[in-house]
Design a protein around this motif. Structure first.
Motif, PDB file in Angstrom:
ATOM      1  N   GLN A   1       0.828  -1.202   0.000  1.00  0.00           N
ATOM      2  CA  GLN A   1       0.000   0.000   0.000  1.00  0.00           C
ATOM      3  C   GLN A   1       0.868   1.260   0.000  1.00  0.00           C
ATOM      4  N   VAL A   2       1.944   1.235   0.772  1.00  0.00           N
ATOM      5  CA  VAL A   2       2.842   2.395   0.830  1.00  0.00           C
ATOM      6  C   VAL A   2       3.464   2.633  -0.543  1.00  0.00           C
ATOM      7  N   GLU A   3       3.859   1.569  -1.222  1.00  0.00           N
ATOM      8  CA  GLU A   3       4.458   1.709  -2.550  1.00  0.00           C
ATOM      9  C   GLU A   3       3.457   2.301  -3.541  1.00  0.00           C
ATOM     10  N   ARG A   4       2.202   1.878  -3.468  1.00  0.00           N
ATOM     11  CA  ARG A   4       1.181   2.446  -4.360  1.00  0.00           C
ATOM     12  C   ARG A   4       0.973   3.932  -4.060  1.00  0.00           C
ATOM     13  N   MET A   5       0.969   4.285  -2.777  1.00  0.00           N
ATOM     14  CA  MET A   5       0.807   5.691  -2.413  1.00  0.00           C
ATOM     15  C   MET A   5       1.967   6.527  -2.950  1.00  0.00           C
ATOM     16  N   LYS A   6       3.166   5.981  -2.910  1.00  0.00           N
ATOM     17  CA  LYS A   6       4.327   6.708  -3.424  1.00  0.00           C
ATOM     18  C   LYS A   6       4.205   6.931  -4.926  1.00  0.00           C
ATOM     19  N   ARG A   7       3.678   5.944  -5.628  1.00  0.00           N
ATOM     20  CA  ARG A   7       3.568   6.048  -7.092  1.00  0.00           C
ATOM     21  C   ARG A   7       2.547   7.101  -7.517  1.00  0.00           C
TER      22      ARG A   7
ATOM     23  N   ILE B   1       5.967   7.977 -14.406  1.00  0.00           N
ATOM     24  CA  ILE B   1       4.710   7.562 -15.040  1.00  0.00           C
ATOM     25  C   ILE B   1       4.751   6.069 -15.350  1.00  0.00           C
ATOM     26  N   GLU B   2       5.903   5.571 -15.763  1.00  0.00           N
ATOM     27  CA  GLU B   2       6.036   4.130 -16.005  1.00  0.00           C
ATOM     28  C   GLU B   2       5.868   3.342 -14.704  1.00  0.00           C
ATOM     29  N   GLY B   3       6.138   3.988 -13.567  1.00  0.00           N
ATOM     30  CA  GLY B   3       5.954   3.343 -12.265  1.00  0.00           C
ATOM     31  C   GLY B   3       4.502   3.029 -11.961  1.00  0.00           C
ATOM     32  N   LEU B   4       3.591   3.629 -12.704  1.00  0.00           N
ATOM     33  CA  LEU B   4       2.162   3.346 -12.507  1.00  0.00           C
ATOM     34  C   LEU B   4       1.786   1.937 -12.971  1.00  0.00           C
ATOM     35  N   LYS B   5       2.737   1.220 -13.571  1.00  0.00           N
ATOM     36  CA  LYS B   5       2.462  -0.142 -14.042  1.00  0.00           C
ATOM     37  C   LYS B   5       2.185  -1.117 -12.903  1.00  0.00           C
ATOM     38  N   ILE B   6       2.442  -0.705 -11.668  1.00  0.00           N
ATOM     39  CA  ILE B   6       2.147  -1.611 -10.555  1.00  0.00           C
ATOM     40  C   ILE B   6       0.640  -1.748 -10.342  1.00  0.00           C
ATOM     41  N   PHE B   7      -0.136  -0.851 -10.950  1.00  0.00           N
ATOM     42  CA  PHE B   7      -1.592  -0.927 -10.849  1.00  0.00           C
ATOM     43  C   PHE B   7      -2.135  -1.788 -11.985  1.00  0.00           C
ATOM     44  N   LYS B   8      -3.061  -2.678 -11.664  1.00  0.00           N
ATOM     45  CA  LYS B   8      -3.649  -3.561 -12.666  1.00  0.00           C
ATOM     46  C   LYS B   8      -4.367  -2.770 -13.756  1.00  0.00           C
ATOM     47  N   LEU B   9      -4.982  -1.657 -13.379  1.00  0.00           N
ATOM     48  CA  LEU B   9      -5.746  -0.891 -14.361  1.00  0.00           C
ATOM     49  C   LEU B   9      -4.866  -0.286 -15.445  1.00  0.00           C
ATOM     50  N   SER B  10      -3.561  -0.210 -15.206  1.00  0.00           N
ATOM     51  CA  SER B  10      -2.665   0.358 -16.223  1.00  0.00           C
ATOM     52  C   SER B  10      -2.557  -0.534 -17.451  1.00  0.00           C
ATOM     53  N   GLN B  11      -3.007  -1.775 -17.362  1.00  0.00           N
ATOM     54  CA  GLN B  11      -2.958  -2.700 -18.500  1.00  0.00           C
ATOM     55  C   GLN B  11      -4.277  -2.760 -19.257  1.00  0.00           C
TER      56      GLN B  11
ATOM     57  N   ILE C   1      -1.799   6.624 -20.685  1.00  0.00           N
ATOM     58  CA  ILE C   1      -0.496   6.655 -20.011  1.00  0.00           C
ATOM     59  C   ILE C   1       0.586   7.117 -20.982  1.00  0.00           C
ATOM     60  N   GLU C   2       0.483   6.688 -22.234  1.00  0.00           N
ATOM     61  CA  GLU C   2       1.453   7.140 -23.241  1.00  0.00           C
ATOM     62  C   GLU C   2       1.350   8.646 -23.460  1.00  0.00           C
ATOM     63  N   VAL C   3       0.125   9.193 -23.443  1.00  0.00           N
ATOM     64  CA  VAL C   3      -0.063  10.641 -23.579  1.00  0.00           C
ATOM     65  C   VAL C   3       0.534  11.352 -22.370  1.00  0.00           C
ATOM     66  N   MET C   4       0.344  10.780 -21.194  1.00  0.00           N
ATOM     67  CA  MET C   4       0.919  11.385 -19.981  1.00  0.00           C
ATOM     68  C   MET C   4       2.436  11.508 -20.093  1.00  0.00           C
ATOM     69  N   LYS C   5       3.078  10.526 -20.712  1.00  0.00           N
ATOM     70  CA  LYS C   5       4.534  10.563 -20.850  1.00  0.00           C
ATOM     71  C   LYS C   5       4.983  11.754 -21.693  1.00  0.00           C
TER      72      LYS C   5
END
Length: 156
Positions: free
Chosen positions: A95-101, A120-130, A138-142
């Motif tokens: 949970q702490v790692e997700r909060m940091k991301r 932004i690539e660190g957001l890949k830890i979330f399932k919804l990023s796939q 996410i590509e636009v965010m980059k």
């Protein structure tokens, strides 16, 4: 049912416990035996053996001595550090790692910390990023990292 008036503490009188509520067993909370006659468990903490305690803490609490101050600080801080490690870093580490991301979405965080494409690539830890609809976003965010950083800097 008639209740008696509540007792009011008279702080001008000396305590009848003489400050021993924590150490004298006669003031301790006592559990009654179970209905089947089994005795209640002992809830009083085990006292520390005098030989195991640091002698200068008990006999000479002179705060002008560095080792005494360090020992007191250690006895207070060490359990807190252990609790932090067990609870926050181990049990709640994911949970702490997700909060940091997701801090990158807080402009106040971005003010003091430059963000990059790797954040932004660190957001890949979330399932919804796939999800197929999220991947292009996410590509636009980059591509918008520099603009976002500039907008965050403008709110100073």
């Amino acid at each position: 049912v008639k209740y008696t008036a509540p007792e009011i503490s008279d702080l001008s009188k000396a305590s009848t416990s003489k400050g021993k509520f924590l150490s004298d067993p006669k003031y301790a909370f006592l559990l009654e035996a179970y209905a089947n006659g089994t005795p209640a468990p002992n809830i009083l903490p085990k006292e520390v053996d005098m030989a195991q305690a640091a002698p200068f803490l008990l006999t000479n609490p002179d705060f002008s001595k560095t080792e005494v101050v360090k020992a007191y600080a250690h006895t207070i801080v060490a359990p807190a550090i252990d609790y932090w490690t067990r609870t926050i870093e181990v049990k709640k580490g994911a949970q702490v790692e997700r909060m940091k991301r997701v801090r990158i979405f807080n402009p106040l965080h971005v003010l003091g910390n430059k963000i990059s494409v790797s954040d932004i690539e660190g957001l890949k830890i979330f399932k919804l990023s796939q999800h197929p609809q999220i991947i292009p976003q996410i590509e636009v965010m980059k591509t918008e990292v520099i603009t976002y950083q500039a907008l965050a800097d403008s709110i100073k």
